[in-house]
Design a protein around this motif. Structure first.
Motif: not given
Length: 261
Positions: A52-81
Motif C-alpha cells: 500500500i505504501d509503495v503504491g501511494l508513493l507511485v500514485l503521487f509521483a505519477v500524478q505529480h510529474s505526469g501532469m507537469a509535462r508540457p504535453g499533458f498540459k496541452r491536452w488538459m487545456t483542451r477541456f479547461i481554461p
C-alpha cells in the motif's frame, strides 16, 4: 462575464486546499497534532502495508510529474481554461497527498534514534528549517504564480498571462533547486528514523532526483539559457565559491509537494 469570477473563486479554493495539505504534512511527517501520521505501530500484514505504501508513493509521483509535462498540459487545456490549468494541478496534487495521508500504513521498527533532549531538539530545528526553505524558495520564484493564483487573478482582470522573467533570485544563485533541498531536508531530518519513515524518505528522494531530470529537460526546451545556468550552478549542493551566474529562470522548481517535477 461570469466565467472570470468562477475561475478566480476556483483558484482561491484550490490554493486553500493546498494550504490545508501543506499544514497537514507538517504534522504528518513531524508526528504531532494530525489524526494520521507517517510513523506508528504496524497493524496487520507487513507485506500488505508495504504494498500500500509503495503504491501511494507511485500514485503521487505519477500524478505529480505526469501532469507537469508540457504535453499533458496541452491536452488538459483542451477541456479547461488555460488560466485554471495550474490551479487544477495544485488541487489534484493536494488530493494525492490527502490520499497518502489517509491510507498510509506504518511498518514499525526503528533504524536509528537520536538520543538526548538537545540532540533531538537540534534535529527538529533542522526539520523546521527545511519547511522554511520550502516557503522561501516558492516566494523567490513567485509563490502565487507557482500555485495558480496569479493566473486566476489575471484572468479575472482580463489581463493576458505573461510568463515570469528568467532570473536567479537569492538561493537560486547558489543552487538550481532550493525547493527540492528544502523537501529533502524535511524528509531526512527525523530524530527517530523508523522503517516506515525510511521507506517514505528513500522513495521521495528517488522521485525528486528523477523528477529533476525531467523538469530540466523541459526547462531547456522552454528556456535555452537554462543550459548555461545548469553548467554553472550546482543542482543541490552549493559550491564553496560562487561566481556570477547567467540569467536563469524564475521557476526552477515547479514541484511540491510543490510544484511539478
Amino acid at each position: 462575464m461570469i466565467r472570470r469570477p468562477l475561475i478566480l473563486t476556483y483558484g482561491i479554493l484550490c490554493y486553500v486546499v493546498f494550504l490545508a495539505s501543506f499544514v497537514y504534512a507538517v504534522g504528518f511527517l513531524g508526528g504531532f497534532l494530525t489524526p494520521t501520521r507517517l510513523d506508528g505501530p504496524r497493524q496487520g500484514s507487513l507485506a500488505a502495508a508495504l504494498a500500500i505504501d509503495v503504491g501511494l508513493l507511485v500514485l503521487f509521483a505519477v500524478q505529480h510529474s505526469g501532469m507537469a509535462r508540457p504535453g499533458f498540459k496541452r491536452w488538459m487545456t483542451r477541456f479547461i481554461p488555460r488560466s485554471a490549468e495550474r490551479s487544477t494541478y495544485v488541487l489534484l496534487s493536494s488530493a494525492a497527498l490527502f490520499v497518502l495521508f489517509w491510507q498510509w500504513r506504518p511498518l514499525g521498527g526503528v533504524v536509528w534514534e537520536v538520543p538526548g533532549g538537545l540532540e533531538r531538539a537540534a534535529v527538529f530545528v533542522v526539520f523546521a528549517a527545511g519547511w522554511l526553505m520550502v516557503l522561501v524558495a516558492t516566494s523567490l520564484i513567485n509563490h502565487f504564480d507557482l500555485f495558480g493564483l496569479r493566473q486566476a487573478w489575471l484572468e479575472y482582470r482580463a489581463v493576458p498571462y505573461t510568463p515570469l522573467q528568467f532570473t536567479t533570485p537569492g538561493l537560486y544563485r547558489l543552487i538550481r533547486h532550493p525547493l527540492y533541498v528544502g523537501w529533502l531536508t524535511v524528509f531526512w531530518a527525523a530524530p527517530t528514523m523508523t522503517f516506515t519513515h525510511l521507506l517514505f524518505t528513500v522513495g521521495m528522494t528517488a522521485y525528486i532526483l528523477t523528477a529533476i531530470r525531467w523538469e530540466e529537460r523541459d526547462l531547456i526546451a522552454a528556456h535555452p539559457e537554462y543550459a548555461v545556468y545548469r553548467r554553472r550552478v550546482p543542482m543541490l549542493l552549493p559550491h564553496l565559491r560562487v561566481g556570477p551566474s547567467p540569467r536563469p529562470h524564475a521557476s526552477t522548481s515547479t514541484s511540491s509537494v510543490d510544484g511539478g517535477g
